[in-house]
Design an enzyme around this catalytic site. Structure first.
Site: not given
Length: 157
Positions: A64, A66, A94, A97
Site C-alpha cells: 500500500h 502508506e 486500512c 496501515c
C-alpha cells in the site's frame, strides 16, 4: 496554523500543500494502473518519504501507499521510529496501515477521503497509537473522485 506562501501563488495550509504532494503520488499510481492512492511522510516541514500503491506491480497485497512511504521515511531517518512525523495519505488507512503507523510511532495521520468500507476508523479506531493525532477530510472530494473514477473506468461505467 502556519501557512505557506510561494511567491505569487496563494497562501495555503501545510495540510493542503502536503496533501497535494500525496495526490501527485496517487496520480503516479493511476498512471501505472494501480489503485490511485498516494502518501508522503513529513518531518520538520520536509518530505522524507513518498509512496503510492504498488500491489499490482509487486503482486503484494501489503504494498500500500502508506507502507511504501513509511519504509522510505524510516530509511531516510536512519531508524525505525517516525516520532514527530506526519503521514499524509489520500485515503483513510486500512487496519494494516494504521497498525504500521502505531509501530512507527507517528505523531499525526492526515488523510483525504474516508473509506467507508475498509477504513480503520470504521473497523477499529484503537489500532493507532493513543498519542497519534488524526485528521480526516483534507481535500476529500478530490481524493475520493480519483479513486471513484478509477473503479468506474475498470467496471466500464
Amino acid at each position: 496554523m502556519r501557512y505557506i506562501s510561494f511567491g505569487d501563488e496563494p497562501t495555503i495550509s501545510p495540510d493542503d500543500f502536503f496533501m497535494n504532494e500525496a495526490l501527485k503520488e496517487a496520480k503516479e499510481a493511476l498512471a501505472e494502473d494501480e489503485i490511485p492512492i498516494g502518501a508522503v511522510v513529513v518531518w520538520n516541514g520536509r518530505i522524507i518519504g513518498r509512496g503510492h500503491n504498488l500491489t499490482e506491480r509487486l503482486n503484494d497485497v501489503s504494498a500500500h501507499a502508506e507502507m511504501q512511504a513509511l519504509t522510505a521515511a524510516a530509511n531516510s531517518m536512519g531508524g525505525k521510529y517516525l516520532r514527530d512525523c506526519t503521514l499524509y495519505v489520500t485515503m483513510e488507512p486500512c487496519v494494516m496501515c494504521a497498525g504500521a503507523c502505531y509501530w512507527f510511532q507517528l505523531s499525526r495521520i492526515v488523510f483525504g477521503a474516508y473509506d467507508v468500507k475498509l477504513g480503520f476508523g470504521r473497523l477499529n479506531q484503537k489500532v493507532t497509537h493513543p498519542k497519534t493525532i488524526i485528521t480526516g477530510g483534507i481535500r476529500e472530494n478530490e481524493c475520493a473522485e480519483l479513486v471513484k473514477d478509477f473503479f468506474r473506468t475498470k467496471r466500464g461505467k
